[in-house]
Design a protein around this motif. Structure first.
Motif, PDB file in Angstrom:
ATOM      1  N   THR A 218      14.743  65.236   6.599  1.00 41.26           N
ATOM      2  CA  THR A 218      15.316  63.886   6.672  1.00 41.26           C
ATOM      3  C   THR A 218      15.941  63.711   8.046  1.00 41.26           C
ATOM      4  OG1 THR A 218      17.566  64.436   5.961  1.00 41.26           O
ATOM      5  CG2 THR A 218      15.920  64.045   4.211  1.00 41.26           C
ATOM      6  N   GLU A 219      16.442  62.519   8.316  1.00 44.78           N
ATOM      7  CA  GLU A 219      17.109  62.246   9.592  1.00 44.78           C
ATOM      8  C   GLU A 219      18.543  62.758   9.614  1.00 44.78           C
ATOM      9  OE1 GLU A 219      15.844  58.439  11.753  1.00 44.78           O
ATOM     10  OE2 GLU A 219      15.678  57.933   9.629  1.00 44.78           O
ATOM     11  N   LEU A 220      18.975  63.437   8.554  1.00 41.54           N
ATOM     12  CA  LEU A 220      20.323  63.980   8.489  1.00 41.54           C
ATOM     13  C   LEU A 220      20.326  65.415   8.994  1.00 41.54           C
ATOM     14  CD1 LEU A 220      21.347  62.669   4.961  1.00 41.54           C
ATOM     15  CD2 LEU A 220      21.951  61.705   7.193  1.00 41.54           C
ATOM     16  N   LEU A 221      21.143  65.679   9.994  1.00 46.83           N
ATOM     17  CA  LEU A 221      21.230  67.014  10.575  1.00 46.83           C
ATOM     18  C   LEU A 221      21.675  68.048   9.547  1.00 46.83           C
ATOM     19  CD1 LEU A 221      21.030  68.823  13.076  1.00 46.83           C
ATOM     20  CD2 LEU A 221      23.387  68.183  13.621  1.00 46.83           C
ATOM     21  N   THR A 222      22.451  67.636   8.554  1.00 44.59           N
ATOM     22  CA  THR A 222      22.933  68.572   7.533  1.00 44.59           C
ATOM     23  C   THR A 222      21.783  69.169   6.713  1.00 44.59           C
ATOM     24  OG1 THR A 222      23.324  66.719   6.021  1.00 44.59           O
ATOM     25  CG2 THR A 222      25.213  67.520   7.325  1.00 44.59           C
ATOM     26  N   HIS A 223      20.605  68.540   6.733  1.00 47.32           N
ATOM     27  CA  HIS A 223      19.438  69.053   6.005  1.00 47.32           C
ATOM     28  C   HIS A 223      18.550  69.925   6.891  1.00 47.32           C
ATOM     29  CE1 HIS A 223      19.780  65.323   3.202  1.00 47.32           C
ATOM     30  NE2 HIS A 223      20.619  66.282   2.846  1.00 47.32           N
ATOM     31  N   ALA A 224      18.910  70.093   8.155  1.00 48.32           N
ATOM     32  CA  ALA A 224      18.060  70.810   9.115  1.00 48.32           C
ATOM     33  C   ALA A 224      18.371  72.303   9.131  1.00 48.32           C
ATOM     34  CB  ALA A 224      18.244  70.230  10.504  1.00 48.32           C
ATOM     35  N   ILE A 225      17.355  73.072   9.558  1.00 51.86           N
ATOM     36  CA  ILE A 225      17.517  74.509   9.749  1.00 51.86           C
ATOM     37  C   ILE A 225      17.082  74.868  11.164  1.00 51.86           C
ATOM     38  CG2 ILE A 225      17.189  75.074   7.311  1.00 51.86           C
ATOM     39  CD1 ILE A 225      14.304  75.989   8.097  1.00 51.86           C
ATOM     40  N   LEU A 226      17.581  75.971  11.661  1.00 54.21           N
ATOM     41  CA  LEU A 226      17.198  76.496  12.967  1.00 54.21           C
ATOM     42  C   LEU A 226      15.789  77.068  12.859  1.00 54.21           C
ATOM     43  CD1 LEU A 226      18.165  77.184  15.869  1.00 54.21           C
ATOM     44  CD2 LEU A 226      18.900  79.385  14.948  1.00 54.21           C
ATOM     45  N   VAL A 227      14.877  76.651  13.758  1.00 49.88           N
ATOM     46  CA  VAL A 227      13.490  77.120  13.681  1.00 49.88           C
ATOM     47  C   VAL A 227      13.018  77.811  14.950  1.00 49.88           C
ATOM     48  CG1 VAL A 227      12.792  75.465  11.902  1.00 49.88           C
ATOM     49  CG2 VAL A 227      12.564  74.841  14.321  1.00 49.88           C
ATOM     50  N   SER A 228      13.907  78.018  15.907  1.00 50.75           N
ATOM     51  CA  SER A 228      13.488  78.679  17.141  1.00 50.75           C
ATOM     52  C   SER A 228      14.489  79.753  17.534  1.00 50.75           C
ATOM     53  CB  SER A 228      13.374  77.668  18.284  1.00 50.75           C
ATOM     54  OG  SER A 228      14.667  77.319  18.758  1.00 50.75           O
ATOM     55  N   PRO A 229      14.016  80.741  18.290  1.00 51.13           N
ATOM     56  CA  PRO A 229      14.977  81.634  18.936  1.00 51.13           C
ATOM     57  C   PRO A 229      15.584  80.877  20.112  1.00 51.13           C
ATOM     58  CG  PRO A 229      12.755  82.155  19.646  1.00 51.13           C
ATOM     59  CD  PRO A 229      12.636  81.077  18.590  1.00 51.13           C
TER      60      PRO A 229
END
Length: 179
Positions: free
Chosen positions: A16-27
């Protein structure tokens, strides 16, 4: 955030456009601390659909700044590359140059209805046509301009600015009419 005194970047992805739903996907992507072009390819997208990305810059003191989100529509297995989404705005004008019919494709990424308008301006900045004024929310659609002004008169050959507004988001592209 500038490309000076910078440790590097992280990429976050969310459904979603909410940062709270995001996860880190890169080193950590190390910064060059000089003008440089970076890229990151996400090869672990869980499923087809809309995904949103944030760029997180980290300076040498540990301070961070977020940029985004940028939306991407992902479709796997079709043999075609995923279609990127730049968010709310005009996605294409076809054909361009045109004579006299122009297909204006657009996308609106808004969860609630917003005032939506498309207006056509000539190269002198004069309003030629109010093409549409309505409310819309999340959609990917097209509308046609027949090359006529608001009074139904054929417009002349030239450069036209196609201007779209959806809520607080604006987008514009140039089109060339050739008769």
């Amino acid at each position: 955030l500038t490309e000076h005194n910078l440790r590097g970047f992280y990429i976050n992805r969310g459904p979603t456009e909410l940062l709270t739903h995001a996860i880190l996907v890169s080193p950590l992507i190390a910064a060059a601390n000089a003008p440089f072009s970076y890229n990151f390819e996400d090869r672990e997208i869980p499923s087809d659909g809309a995904w949103y990305y944030w760029l997180q810059g980290i300076d040498l003191q540990g301070n961070s700044q977020l940029f985004g989100p940028v939306g991407v529509n992902v479709s796997t297995g079709s043999g075609e590359p995923p279609e990127p989404s730049l968010g709310t705005g005009i996605t294409s004008l076809y054909p361009n140059p045109f004579s006299p019919n122009l297909k204006i494709s657009y996308e609106i990424i808004e969860q609630n209805p917003v005032l939506f308008t498309i207006r056509i301006y000539n190269s002198r900045g004069q309003l030629v046509r109010n093409l549409v004024r309505t409310t819309k929310e999340n959609c990917k659609e097209s509308i046609f301009w027949d090359g006529k002004d608001d009074s139904g008169t054929d417009c002349s050959s030239g450069i036209y600015l196609i201007y779209m507004q959806a809520g607080s988001k604006e987008s514009h592209k140039k089109a060339i009419m050739i008769k």
